[in-house]
Each structure stands twice: as C-alpha cells, then as structure tokens.
Write a protein that holds these residues in place. Structure first.
Motif, mmCIF file in Angstrom:
data_model
loop_
_atom_site.group_PDB
_atom_site.id
_atom_site.type_symbol
_atom_site.label_atom_id
_atom_site.label_comp_id
_atom_site.label_asym_id
_atom_site.label_seq_id
_atom_site.Cartn_x
_atom_site.Cartn_y
_atom_site.Cartn_z
ATOM 1 N N GLY A 159 14.944 18.353 -0.830
ATOM 2 C CA GLY A 159 14.032 19.243 -0.820
ATOM 3 C C GLY A 159 13.716 19.320 0.577
ATOM 4 O O GLY A 159 13.489 20.327 1.247
ATOM 5 N N TRP A 160 13.185 18.207 1.294
ATOM 6 C CA TRP A 160 12.721 18.134 2.461
ATOM 7 C C TRP A 160 13.771 18.786 3.693
ATOM 8 O O TRP A 160 13.594 19.692 4.585
ATOM 9 C CB TRP A 160 12.283 16.857 3.153
ATOM 10 N N ILE A 161 15.027 18.158 3.535
ATOM 11 C CA ILE A 161 16.205 18.541 4.389
ATOM 12 C C ILE A 161 16.466 20.034 4.318
ATOM 13 O O ILE A 161 16.571 20.839 5.322
ATOM 14 C CB ILE A 161 17.541 17.888 3.791
ATOM 15 N N ILE A 162 16.389 20.470 3.060
ATOM 16 C CA ILE A 162 16.640 21.995 3.046
ATOM 17 C C ILE A 162 15.582 22.884 3.492
ATOM 18 O O ILE A 162 15.670 23.883 4.060
ATOM 19 C CB ILE A 162 16.739 22.572 1.566
ATOM 20 N N GLN A 163 14.293 22.526 3.366
ATOM 21 C CA GLN A 163 13.090 23.244 3.890
ATOM 22 C C GLN A 163 13.319 23.167 5.370
ATOM 23 O O GLN A 163 13.048 24.153 6.084
ATOM 24 C CB GLN A 163 11.917 22.645 3.536
ATOM 25 N N VAL A 181 0.902 -1.121 -0.123
ATOM 26 C CA VAL A 181 -0.058 0.129 0.102
ATOM 27 C C VAL A 181 0.859 1.129 0.032
ATOM 28 O O VAL A 181 1.677 1.405 0.758
ATOM 29 C CB VAL A 181 -1.016 0.035 1.254
ATOM 30 N N LYS A 182 0.586 2.117 -0.929
ATOM 31 C CA LYS A 182 1.302 3.399 -1.079
ATOM 32 C C LYS A 182 0.543 4.572 -0.716
ATOM 33 O O LYS A 182 -0.389 4.616 -1.199
ATOM 34 C CB LYS A 182 1.841 3.555 -2.377
ATOM 35 N N THR A 183 1.158 5.429 0.072
ATOM 36 C CA THR A 183 0.606 6.714 0.610
ATOM 37 C C THR A 183 1.250 7.754 0.408
ATOM 38 O O THR A 183 2.420 7.932 1.265
ATOM 39 C CB THR A 183 -0.170 6.362 1.816
ATOM 40 N N GLY A 184 0.991 8.750 -0.445
ATOM 41 C CA GLY A 184 1.756 9.882 -0.495
ATOM 42 C C GLY A 184 3.295 9.954 -0.869
ATOM 43 O O GLY A 184 3.773 9.028 -1.359
ATOM 44 N N ALA A 185 3.897 11.138 -0.947
ATOM 45 C CA ALA A 185 5.321 11.220 -1.328
ATOM 46 C C ALA A 185 6.259 10.754 -0.559
ATOM 47 O O ALA A 185 7.374 10.702 -0.759
ATOM 48 C CB ALA A 185 5.618 12.573 -1.719
ATOM 49 N N LEU A 186 5.972 10.377 0.924
ATOM 50 C CA LEU A 186 6.923 10.113 1.948
ATOM 51 C C LEU A 186 7.129 8.524 1.903
ATOM 52 O O LEU A 186 7.956 8.046 2.643
ATOM 53 C CB LEU A 186 6.730 10.485 3.166
ATOM 54 N N ASN A 187 6.468 7.700 1.218
ATOM 55 C CA ASN A 187 6.873 6.344 0.938
ATOM 56 C C ASN A 187 8.276 6.125 0.295
ATOM 57 O O ASN A 187 8.879 6.676 -0.373
ATOM 58 C CB ASN A 187 5.938 5.761 0.129
ATOM 59 N N LYS A 188 9.021 5.146 1.095
ATOM 60 C CA LYS A 188 10.337 5.156 0.630
ATOM 61 C C LYS A 188 10.683 4.814 -0.866
ATOM 62 O O LYS A 188 11.468 5.020 -1.454
ATOM 63 C CB LYS A 188 10.853 3.705 1.431
ATOM 64 N N GLU A 189 9.652 4.004 -1.387
ATOM 65 C CA GLU A 189 9.513 3.761 -2.879
ATOM 66 C C GLU A 189 9.256 4.875 -3.836
ATOM 67 O O GLU A 189 9.609 4.945 -4.813
ATOM 68 C CB GLU A 189 8.404 2.433 -3.089
ATOM 69 N N ASN A 190 8.445 5.804 -3.085
ATOM 70 C CA ASN A 190 8.133 6.945 -4.169
ATOM 71 C C ASN A 190 9.407 8.120 -3.789
ATOM 72 O O ASN A 190 9.248 9.025 -4.624
ATOM 73 C CB ASN A 190 6.915 7.722 -3.633
ATOM 74 N N LEU A 191 9.803 8.273 -2.761
ATOM 75 C CA LEU A 191 10.929 9.507 -2.104
ATOM 76 C C LEU A 191 12.211 9.184 -3.210
ATOM 77 O O LEU A 191 12.851 8.554 -2.814
ATOM 78 C CB LEU A 191 11.395 9.312 -0.717
ATOM 79 N N SER A 192 12.239 10.477 -4.093
ATOM 80 C CA SER A 192 13.296 10.305 -4.740
ATOM 81 C C SER A 192 14.555 11.066 -3.938
ATOM 82 O O SER A 192 14.054 11.795 -2.825
ATOM 83 C CB SER A 192 13.028 11.146 -5.959
ATOM 84 N N ARG A 193 15.596 11.202 -4.545
ATOM 85 C CA ARG A 193 16.746 11.753 -3.725
ATOM 86 C C ARG A 193 16.412 13.140 -3.821
ATOM 87 O O ARG A 193 16.790 13.924 -2.844
ATOM 88 C CB ARG A 193 17.943 11.420 -4.815
ATOM 89 N N ARG A 194 15.732 13.798 -5.101
ATOM 90 C CA ARG A 194 15.731 15.225 -5.029
ATOM 91 C C ARG A 194 14.581 15.632 -3.917
ATOM 92 O O ARG A 194 14.725 16.542 -3.459
ATOM 93 C CB ARG A 194 15.069 15.560 -6.585
ATOM 94 N N ASP A 195 13.423 14.768 -4.032
ATOM 95 C CA ASP A 195 12.552 15.216 -2.591
ATOM 96 C C ASP A 195 13.121 14.987 -1.391
ATOM 97 O O ASP A 195 12.678 16.112 -0.542
ATOM 98 C CB ASP A 195 11.124 14.235 -2.999
ATOM 99 N N PHE A 196 13.862 14.226 -1.142
ATOM 100 C CA PHE A 196 14.751 14.109 0.087
ATOM 101 C C PHE A 196 15.387 15.440 0.351
ATOM 102 O O PHE A 196 15.383 15.935 1.498
ATOM 103 C CB PHE A 196 15.561 12.807 0.104
#
Length: 156
Positions: A26-30, A9-24
C-alpha cells in the motif's frame, strides 16, 4: 500508541514487526501514485505560468545592418538571453520583446496588416506594442533603438 513487550518498544504501523506485506505494498502504491501525479501536474503548471522574466541588462548591442530589414519588415533575434522583435517603419526602427505577455509564446510580425500577432491564442498588438485584441494582459515591453553608422543598435 506505545506498547512495551519483552523489552521492545513499538510505535505505529511502520515498525518491522507490525508492517504486513499488504501495508508495505500500500505504501509503495501510494508513493508511485503521488510521484506520477506530481510528474504530470508540475509540467502542466509550468506551461500555464506566464513567462515574464527578461535577460540581463546591458548597454547598446549591435543587431544588424540597417539594410538587412526592409521597410515594414521585421526580424526576430536573441539579445541578452531574450527574444526580441525588430520592426522597421517609415519613422524608424522599433524593438519589442518577442515574448507574448499572455503565456509566453513567441510573437510574429505581420507586415501586410502592420501588427504584431501571437499565433498561440490570437493576441494582436499594434505598432506601439499595445494590446489590440486577444487575451494578453499587458503591452509588449519595448527597447530603445538607434542607428549608428548604418548599424541598428538596441539598448538592453
């Protein structure tokens, strides 16, 4: 949005399989930007917030000998956790909070002009603690003073 795929079951962008290096990144910078902003804004707000608290209440406190403060002289002390200003006039002693009611700076006694002066923003108080000039919104809080056996006593 929930998607089922091979029993996962996948929910949203924070799933390990959906989270790209760029998204990660982005979260760290924010998170870093938010932390930096909070670290800059919090001290600025505490500086601008007026200091209005006073120390704990109590009875009479021995401040000094009567002769320690000359006529038209002043003395700053810490009493019950609060800064106090003791002034000697021909009519007797007066005690006021030494914390300016504007932004909490410590006030000084000007014995030549016979007034209490806040050096931070040019606030001026008279001998009764009332605002004469400047930005302070309220007069200085006063305390009762008495002289007992040659000792200056302040009620806190």
């Amino acid at each position: 949005m929930v998607i089922e795929k091979q029993g996962h079951v996948k929910t949203g962008a924070l799933n390990k399989e959906n989270l790209s290096r760029r998204d990660f990144l982005g979260w760290i910078i924010q998170f870093g930007l938010f932390t930096t902003l909070a670290g800059m804004v919090a001290p600025a707000l505490t500086y601008l917030w007026p200091v209005t608290h006073r120390g704990p209440a109590g009875g009479l406190s021995d401040v000094c000998a009567e002769d320690d403060i000359p006529l038209w002289g002043g003395k700053k002390i810490i009493l019950a956790g609060s800064a106090m200003l003791i002034i000697r006039t021909p009519q007797g002693f007066k005690a006021y909070s030494a914390v300016c009611t504007h932004l909490g700076c410590l006030v000084d006694w000007d014995n030549k002009r016979h007034e209490i002066v806040c050096p931070c923003h040019a606030g001026i108080f008279d001998l009764a603690g009332k605002v004469v000039a400047g930005p302070p919104p309220r007069p200085l809080p006063s305390n009762e003073v008495s002289v007992v056996n040659g000792r200056v006593m302040v009620k806190v």
